[in-house]
Write a protein that holds these residues in place. Structure first.
Motif, mmCIF file in Angstrom:
data_model
loop_
_atom_site.group_PDB
_atom_site.id
_atom_site.type_symbol
_atom_site.label_atom_id
_atom_site.label_comp_id
_atom_site.label_asym_id
_atom_site.label_seq_id
_atom_site.Cartn_x
_atom_site.Cartn_y
_atom_site.Cartn_z
ATOM 1 N N ILE A 148 13.304 0.010 7.982
ATOM 2 C CA ILE A 148 13.132 -0.011 6.649
ATOM 3 C C ILE A 148 12.019 0.790 6.183
ATOM 4 C CG2 ILE A 148 12.074 -1.968 4.901
ATOM 5 C CD1 ILE A 148 13.135 -4.204 6.894
ATOM 6 N N LEU A 149 11.027 0.921 6.684
ATOM 7 C CA LEU A 149 10.112 1.903 6.530
ATOM 8 C C LEU A 149 10.511 3.241 6.110
ATOM 9 C CD1 LEU A 149 7.137 2.026 6.188
ATOM 10 C CD2 LEU A 149 6.770 2.535 8.612
ATOM 11 N N LEU A 150 11.567 3.590 6.916
ATOM 12 C CA LEU A 150 11.990 4.970 6.656
ATOM 13 C C LEU A 150 13.017 5.324 5.734
ATOM 14 C CD1 LEU A 150 12.201 6.203 10.426
ATOM 15 C CD2 LEU A 150 10.402 6.590 8.902
ATOM 16 N N ARG B 17 7.655 17.662 8.359
ATOM 17 C CA ARG B 17 8.522 18.079 7.297
ATOM 18 C C ARG B 17 9.479 16.843 6.802
ATOM 19 N NH1 ARG B 17 11.823 21.417 9.734
ATOM 20 N NH2 ARG B 17 10.431 22.330 11.278
ATOM 21 N N SER B 18 9.763 15.924 7.779
ATOM 22 C CA SER B 18 10.523 14.787 7.436
ATOM 23 C C SER B 18 9.544 13.776 6.539
ATOM 24 C CB SER B 18 10.986 14.129 8.639
ATOM 25 O OG SER B 18 11.567 14.989 9.475
ATOM 26 N N SER B 19 10.420 12.965 5.793
ATOM 27 C CA SER B 19 9.572 12.054 4.848
ATOM 28 C C SER B 19 10.405 10.581 4.743
ATOM 29 C CB SER B 19 9.312 12.549 3.593
ATOM 30 O OG SER B 19 10.381 13.174 2.800
ATOM 31 N N ILE B 20 9.722 9.657 4.323
ATOM 32 C CA ILE B 20 10.461 8.238 3.955
ATOM 33 C C ILE B 20 11.256 8.491 2.830
ATOM 34 C CG2 ILE B 20 8.765 7.498 5.657
ATOM 35 C CD1 ILE B 20 8.013 5.483 3.103
ATOM 36 N N ASN B 21 12.183 7.710 2.723
ATOM 37 C CA ASN B 21 13.102 7.475 1.438
ATOM 38 C C ASN B 21 12.298 6.584 0.497
ATOM 39 O OD1 ASN B 21 14.661 7.032 -0.797
ATOM 40 N ND2 ASN B 21 16.541 6.804 0.595
ATOM 41 N N MET B 22 11.239 7.267 -0.468
ATOM 42 C CA MET B 22 10.334 6.584 -1.121
ATOM 43 C C MET B 22 10.894 5.574 -2.375
ATOM 44 S SD MET B 22 7.237 5.325 -1.166
ATOM 45 C CE MET B 22 5.909 6.224 -0.323
ATOM 46 N N PHE C 91 0.851 -1.300 0.013
ATOM 47 C CA PHE C 91 -0.029 -0.108 -0.089
ATOM 48 C C PHE C 91 0.876 1.190 -0.003
ATOM 49 C CE2 PHE C 91 -2.137 3.295 2.671
ATOM 50 C CZ PHE C 91 -3.239 3.373 1.870
ATOM 51 N N ILE C 92 1.845 1.176 1.059
ATOM 52 C CA ILE C 92 2.729 2.345 1.037
ATOM 53 C C ILE C 92 3.505 2.729 -0.345
ATOM 54 C CG2 ILE C 92 4.890 3.149 2.179
ATOM 55 C CD1 ILE C 92 3.698 2.416 4.504
ATOM 56 N N LYS D 270 10.687 1.937 -2.251
ATOM 57 C CA LYS D 270 10.027 1.039 -3.367
ATOM 58 C C LYS D 270 10.744 -0.196 -3.913
ATOM 59 C CE LYS D 270 7.354 4.859 -5.303
ATOM 60 N NZ LYS D 270 5.689 4.861 -5.693
ATOM 61 N N LYS D 271 12.114 0.223 -4.137
ATOM 62 C CA LYS D 271 13.134 -0.744 -4.385
ATOM 63 C C LYS D 271 12.964 -1.929 -3.498
ATOM 64 C CE LYS D 271 16.850 1.545 -6.681
ATOM 65 N NZ LYS D 271 18.142 2.060 -6.286
#
Ligand code: ATP
Length: 362
Positions: A210-212, A289-294, A105-106, A298-299
């Motif tokens: 892993i999520l981040l 303001r922080s985000s995950i390394n999308m 989903f993410i 995905k990889k």
């Protein structure tokens, strides 16, 4: 309260639909209740025919899973509705998680802020806080076991599934096990030390990492290398993979990936951690303001899905090998070479111990 395993035939009550997934001892299928039309997930578990038999699961193991699910009634834990049994199998009727795996989903999203990731994590922690308060540990937390009820909803409801390795502890009882998945397994499991609910908290540390970042903190080239990285606590926060991560997030992970289980945060403490529950306005703003390394995430997810199918090929290879041994024919041998290599998996090595249940199909 559903105390008994029903002796009736499942098909008299449910229409059996498509396969949703498969576990080591059978399939999970979508079923429709005949009286109400409601859809459920039916987990068919093959029972072991006799003590010496390699295939199937002991009835006592299924009974344990059922007993635990009956105690673990919580909005963030998959609900068990009913249980049917026959001589050869047990069927668990579970609430249908139609939203698929959280990680899938993410991975479909363009981006995700830490605040959004935390909204998911919080639900996982709420579920854990509840089962841990009942002295139940899951012992198999990993992305495949974190699912969504329905992904169409704006605030998807997350639930933990697969209580096949879970244990309900009694006071003063020491439990040891070597089951689990190398990437997510706590050091005390590998060291064959007494286990408790803190082992789940280690897995939460790994899953959050892993999520981040889209990177698995202890992943080595082989399972053996992964396990030795876990024991040596060999991990770091490489800036390349954590470019947009808040320091509160890293602190959170660091308070979970601790060798000593009693030093790790509990689920209850996690829910009060400033990263999960910001105290100041600045903390809240930083999180948004922080985000995950999308890109990296995905990889990771694509590779994870690929490996899951690779494992299926490996099981097929083993079955072919078994047939070859039985028939002593050369036909199966050439068949096998067309599939992926099986060499990574050597029976004598410790990691094969960890690949629980798989061994019973080998
Ligand atoms: P494993 O051997 O991998 O631990 P298992 O035999 O214990 O698996 P589960 O993990 O419970 O079985 O289920 C196998 C798969 O079936 C899951 O990974 C998931 O894809 C699917 N599944 C399980 N429960 C549900 C559910 N309630 N709703 C939808 N799909 C489900």
């Amino acid at each position: 309260n559903m105390a008994v395993f029903k002796p009736e035939n499942v098909q008299d009550f449910y229409e059996i639909g498509e396969v949703l997934g498969s576990g080591h001892f059978g399939q999970v299928r979508r079923v429709q209740e005949r009286t109400s039309g409601t859809c459920w997930a039916a987990k068919f578990v093959k029972l072991r025919k006799s003590v010496g038999c390699l295939m199937g699961l002991d009835r006592s193991s299924v009974e344990r899973e059922v007993e635990i699910l009956q105690v673990a009634k919580h909005p963030n834990i998959v609900n068990l509705k009913d249980v049917f049994q026959s001589r050869a199998e047990v069927v668990l009727i579970l609430e249908l998680m139609s939203g698929g795996e959280l990680f899938d989903f993410i991975a479909e999203k363009e981006n995700l802020t830490e605040s959004e990731a935390i909204a998911f994590l919080k639900q996982i922690l709420e579920g854990l806080r509840f089962i841990h308060s009942k002295n139940i540990a899951h012992f198999d937390l990993k992305p495949e076991n974190i699912m969504l009820s329905d992904k169409a909803s704006p605030h998807p409801n997350i639930k933990l599934i697969d209580f096949g390795l879970a244990r309900h502890f009694c006071e003063g009882e020491a439990y040891r096990s070597t089951s689990g998945t190398p990437q997510y397994i706590a050091p005390e499991v590998i060291n064959y030390e007494p286990l408790g609910t803190a082992a789940d908290m280690w897995s939460i540390g790994v899953i959050t990492y892993i999520l981040l970042s889209g990177m698995s903190p202890f992943q080595g080239e082989t399972d053996e290398e992964t396990l030795s990285n876990v024991i040596a606590l060999k991990y770091d926060f490489d800036e390349r993979y954590f470019p947009m991560t808040s320091s509160l997030a890293k602190d959170f992970i660091q308070r979970l990936l601790l060798k000593n289980p009693s030093e790790r945060m509990t689920a209850e403490e996690c829910l009060l951690d400033p990263w999960i529950k910001p105290i100041t306005r600045q903390q809240l703003a930083k999180r948004n303001r922080s985000s995950i390394n999308m890109r990296s995430f995905k990889k990771f997810n694509a590779r994870r899905k690929w490996k899951m199918s690779y494992n299926i090929v490996r099981i097929c290879n083993r079955l072919v090998k078994m047939k070859v041994l039985c028939k002593i024919s050369s036909e199966g041998d050439s068949l096998e070479r067309h599939c992926e290599s099986d060499t990574e998996d050597r029976e004598s090595q410790p990691a094969s111990l960890l690949r629980r249940r798989l061994s019973s199909t080998s």
